[in-house]
Motif scaffolding. Sequence first.
Motif, PDB file in Angstrom:
ATOM      1  N   LEU A 190       0.828  -1.206   0.000  1.00 42.36           N
ATOM      2  CA  LEU A 190       0.000   0.000   0.000  1.00 42.36           C
ATOM      3  C   LEU A 190       0.863   1.257   0.000  1.00 42.36           C
ATOM      4  O   LEU A 190       0.576   2.223  -0.723  1.00 42.36           O
ATOM      5  CB  LEU A 190      -0.930  -0.002   1.218  1.00 42.36           C
ATOM      6  CG  LEU A 190      -1.800   1.241   1.369  1.00 42.36           C
ATOM      7  CD1 LEU A 190      -2.772   1.362   0.199  1.00 42.36           C
ATOM      8  CD2 LEU A 190      -2.563   1.204   2.697  1.00 42.36           C
ATOM      9  N   GLU A 191       1.916   1.246   0.791  1.00 43.84           N
ATOM     10  CA  GLU A 191       2.802   2.410   0.859  1.00 43.84           C
ATOM     11  C   GLU A 191       3.424   2.693  -0.509  1.00 43.84           C
ATOM     12  O   GLU A 191       3.503   3.854  -0.946  1.00 43.84           O
ATOM     13  CB  GLU A 191       3.895   2.176   1.895  1.00 43.84           C
ATOM     14  CG  GLU A 191       4.836   3.364   2.083  1.00 43.84           C
ATOM     15  CD  GLU A 191       5.894   3.093   3.132  1.00 43.84           C
ATOM     16  OE1 GLU A 191       6.346   4.047   3.780  1.00 43.84           O
ATOM     17  OE2 GLU A 191       6.282   1.910   3.297  1.00 43.84           O
ATOM     18  N   ARG A 228      -6.747  -8.830  -0.797  1.00 44.35           N
ATOM     19  CA  ARG A 228      -6.995  -8.717   0.639  1.00 44.35           C
ATOM     20  C   ARG A 228      -6.997  -7.254   1.088  1.00 44.35           C
ATOM     21  O   ARG A 228      -7.781  -6.869   1.952  1.00 44.35           O
ATOM     22  CB  ARG A 228      -5.953  -9.525   1.420  1.00 44.35           C
ATOM     23  CG  ARG A 228      -6.231  -9.490   2.928  1.00 44.35           C
ATOM     24  CD  ARG A 228      -5.537 -10.600   3.675  1.00 44.35           C
ATOM     25  NE  ARG A 228      -5.809 -10.486   5.093  1.00 44.35           N
ATOM     26  CZ  ARG A 228      -6.895 -10.954   5.688  1.00 44.35           C
ATOM     27  NH1 ARG A 228      -7.813 -11.577   4.968  1.00 44.35           N
ATOM     28  NH2 ARG A 228      -7.068 -10.809   6.978  1.00 44.35           N
ATOM     29  N   LEU A 229      -6.127  -6.433   0.515  1.00 41.29           N
ATOM     30  CA  LEU A 229      -6.146  -5.001   0.826  1.00 41.29           C
ATOM     31  C   LEU A 229      -7.522  -4.409   0.512  1.00 41.29           C
ATOM     32  O   LEU A 229      -8.106  -3.686   1.336  1.00 41.29           O
ATOM     33  CB  LEU A 229      -5.072  -4.274   0.024  1.00 41.29           C
ATOM     34  CG  LEU A 229      -3.657  -4.238   0.605  1.00 41.29           C
ATOM     35  CD1 LEU A 229      -2.661  -3.724  -0.439  1.00 41.29           C
ATOM     36  CD2 LEU A 229      -3.618  -3.352   1.846  1.00 41.29           C
ATOM     37  N   ARG A 230      -8.022  -4.702  -0.663  1.00 39.01           N
ATOM     38  CA  ARG A 230      -9.338  -4.180  -1.039  1.00 39.01           C
ATOM     39  C   ARG A 230     -10.420  -4.670  -0.079  1.00 39.01           C
ATOM     40  O   ARG A 230     -11.309  -3.914   0.330  1.00 39.01           O
ATOM     41  CB  ARG A 230      -9.667  -4.604  -2.469  1.00 39.01           C
ATOM     42  CG  ARG A 230      -8.885  -3.846  -3.541  1.00 39.01           C
ATOM     43  CD  ARG A 230      -9.099  -4.456  -4.900  1.00 39.01           C
ATOM     44  NE  ARG A 230      -8.542  -3.626  -5.973  1.00 39.01           N
ATOM     45  CZ  ARG A 230      -8.161  -4.093  -7.141  1.00 39.01           C
ATOM     46  NH1 ARG A 230      -8.273  -5.403  -7.408  1.00 39.01           N
ATOM     47  NH2 ARG A 230      -7.676  -3.291  -8.062  1.00 39.01           N
ATOM     48  N   ARG A 231     -10.333  -5.934   0.277  1.00 36.35           N
ATOM     49  CA  ARG A 231     -11.349  -6.496   1.172  1.00 36.35           C
ATOM     50  C   ARG A 231     -11.317  -5.805   2.539  1.00 36.35           C
ATOM     51  O   ARG A 231     -12.374  -5.511   3.124  1.00 36.35           O
ATOM     52  CB  ARG A 231     -11.118  -8.001   1.325  1.00 36.35           C
ATOM     53  CG  ARG A 231     -12.221  -8.717   2.105  1.00 36.35           C
ATOM     54  CD  ARG A 231     -11.988 -10.207   2.174  1.00 36.35           C
ATOM     55  NE  ARG A 231     -11.924 -10.788   0.841  1.00 36.35           N
ATOM     56  CZ  ARG A 231     -10.858 -11.389   0.340  1.00 36.35           C
ATOM     57  NH1 ARG A 231      -9.759 -11.495   1.059  1.00 36.35           N
ATOM     58  NH2 ARG A 231     -10.883 -11.899  -0.875  1.00 36.35           N
ATOM     59  N   LYS A 232     -10.135  -5.533   3.035  1.00 38.63           N
ATOM     60  CA  LYS A 232     -10.016  -4.884   4.348  1.00 38.63           C
ATOM     61  C   LYS A 232     -10.568  -3.459   4.311  1.00 38.63           C
ATOM     62  O   LYS A 232     -11.254  -3.015   5.242  1.00 38.63           O
ATOM     63  CB  LYS A 232      -8.557  -4.885   4.806  1.00 38.63           C
ATOM     64  CG  LYS A 232      -8.050  -6.243   5.249  1.00 38.63           C
ATOM     65  CD  LYS A 232      -6.649  -6.146   5.831  1.00 38.63           C
ATOM     66  CE  LYS A 232      -6.221  -7.482   6.432  1.00 38.63           C
ATOM     67  NZ  LYS A 232      -4.904  -7.414   7.077  1.00 38.63           N
ATOM     68  N   PHE A 240     -15.154   1.628  -1.320  1.00 38.69           N
ATOM     69  CA  PHE A 240     -13.718   1.819  -1.549  1.00 38.69           C
ATOM     70  C   PHE A 240     -13.325   1.364  -2.952  1.00 38.69           C
ATOM     71  O   PHE A 240     -13.645   0.252  -3.375  1.00 38.69           O
ATOM     72  CB  PHE A 240     -12.919   1.022  -0.517  1.00 38.69           C
ATOM     73  CG  PHE A 240     -11.426   1.068  -0.742  1.00 38.69           C
ATOM     74  CD1 PHE A 240     -10.673   2.127  -0.288  1.00 38.69           C
ATOM     75  CD2 PHE A 240     -10.782   0.045  -1.433  1.00 38.69           C
ATOM     76  CE1 PHE A 240      -9.298   2.181  -0.506  1.00 38.69           C
ATOM     77  CE2 PHE A 240      -9.417   0.084  -1.657  1.00 38.69           C
ATOM     78  CZ  PHE A 240      -8.674   1.151  -1.185  1.00 38.69           C
ATOM     79  N   SER A 241     -12.621   2.226  -3.677  1.00 38.82           N
ATOM     80  CA  SER A 241     -12.175   1.892  -5.030  1.00 38.82           C
ATOM     81  C   SER A 241     -10.860   2.590  -5.361  1.00 38.82           C
ATOM     82  O   SER A 241     -10.584   2.874  -6.532  1.00 38.82           O
ATOM     83  CB  SER A 241     -13.250   2.279  -6.058  1.00 38.82           C
ATOM     84  OG  SER A 241     -13.510   3.681  -5.999  1.00 38.82           O
ATOM     85  N   PHE A 253      -2.788   3.741  -7.189  1.00 41.60           N
ATOM     86  CA  PHE A 253      -3.628   4.278  -6.113  1.00 41.60           C
ATOM     87  C   PHE A 253      -4.191   5.610  -6.559  1.00 41.60           C
ATOM     88  O   PHE A 253      -3.470   6.488  -7.042  1.00 41.60           O
ATOM     89  CB  PHE A 253      -2.812   4.461  -4.831  1.00 41.60           C
ATOM     90  CG  PHE A 253      -3.628   4.929  -3.666  1.00 41.60           C
ATOM     91  CD1 PHE A 253      -4.285   4.043  -2.860  1.00 41.60           C
ATOM     92  CD2 PHE A 253      -3.753   6.297  -3.402  1.00 41.60           C
ATOM     93  CE1 PHE A 253      -5.068   4.473  -1.793  1.00 41.60           C
ATOM     94  CE2 PHE A 253      -4.526   6.751  -2.336  1.00 41.60           C
ATOM     95  CZ  PHE A 253      -5.183   5.827  -1.528  1.00 41.60           C
ATOM     96  N   THR A 254      -5.492   5.767  -6.398  1.00 44.50           N
ATOM     97  CA  THR A 254      -6.167   6.996  -6.756  1.00 44.50           C
ATOM     98  C   THR A 254      -6.619   7.693  -5.487  1.00 44.50           C
ATOM     99  O   THR A 254      -7.399   7.119  -4.705  1.00 44.50           O
ATOM    100  CB  THR A 254      -7.407   6.722  -7.644  1.00 44.50           C
ATOM    101  OG1 THR A 254      -6.993   5.996  -8.793  1.00 44.50           O
ATOM    102  CG2 THR A 254      -8.060   8.015  -8.071  1.00 44.50           C
ATOM    103  N   ASP A 255      -6.139   8.915  -5.260  1.00 47.07           N
ATOM    104  CA  ASP A 255      -6.469   9.601  -4.004  1.00 47.07           C
ATOM    105  C   ASP A 255      -7.627  10.575  -4.146  1.00 47.07           C
ATOM    106  O   ASP A 255      -7.925  11.344  -3.243  1.00 47.07           O
ATOM    107  CB  ASP A 255      -5.249  10.318  -3.425  1.00 47.07           C
ATOM    108  CG  ASP A 255      -4.724  11.401  -4.364  1.00 47.07           C
ATOM    109  OD1 ASP A 255      -5.245  11.506  -5.491  1.00 47.07           O
ATOM    110  OD2 ASP A 255      -3.794  12.133  -3.986  1.00 47.07           O
TER     111      ASP A 255
END
Length: 256
Positions: A190-191, A228-232, A240-241, A253-255
């Motif tokens: 993620l980072e 798993r990141l998306r699921r969390k 969340f998208s 990653f779209t902020d």
Amino acid sequence: MADPTASPSASPEELPPAPARQQSIALVDDDRNILTTVSIGLQAEGFATRLYTDGETALKALLENPPDLAIFDVKMPRMDGLRLLQALREQSSLPVIFLTSKDEEPDEALGLAMGADDYITKPFSQRLLIARIRAILRRSELAKATGEEQVQENLPDPVMRGRLSLDPARHQVTWGGDPVSLTVTEFLILEALAMRPGVVKSRNQLMDAAYSEDVYVDDRTIDSHIKRLRRKFRAVDPEFSAIDTLYGAGYSFTDG
């Protein structure tokens, strides 16, 4: 008056260095021969080991007194490795290596999707296992060390990307103010994405960010961690998208 016969106190420079903390590894497998063999190998490398032959006993111990890393076999009585991992992830982000057999590929993918940091297929060499353990522990220690440096040096606040707050100093992530518990591997992936929003990162680039050079994982591993990141995040925000897939290229990653 001081006793002239007493030995002078040692100066701080003369004091012996504090011994390094011994890292501990929990092994969970119903095969006592494997437990003994792996434990001897780990102890020879300087690790302390804790041995468990069933998942229920292991879960209680891992939550009450967490080791530095745990290794789970798939097939165990009472609570198998998949159920143990699922139950552990509800309360802990403890690094976990998942052990599977060659005919258990669906279990490998499921284990990664449930939050394992890595998996090893049996039969495996002690050398490979040690390399994987050290790689994950290095990532975990690096995250802790970075946090200590940030506290000491009063470095900038956590990275903010839209609703995402990512704090490497404390290994903490929130989305819209709600905490999201991530494993070390998930956090590093993620980072890598959040540091450059909108930039597509290939699977190889994400593998480089999350794993050391002496550990090889395939594309499916990264895909499983992304799922798993998306699921969390969707557990705290069903809409969340922010992690996009560019098929054939990678993820971004779209902020916005």
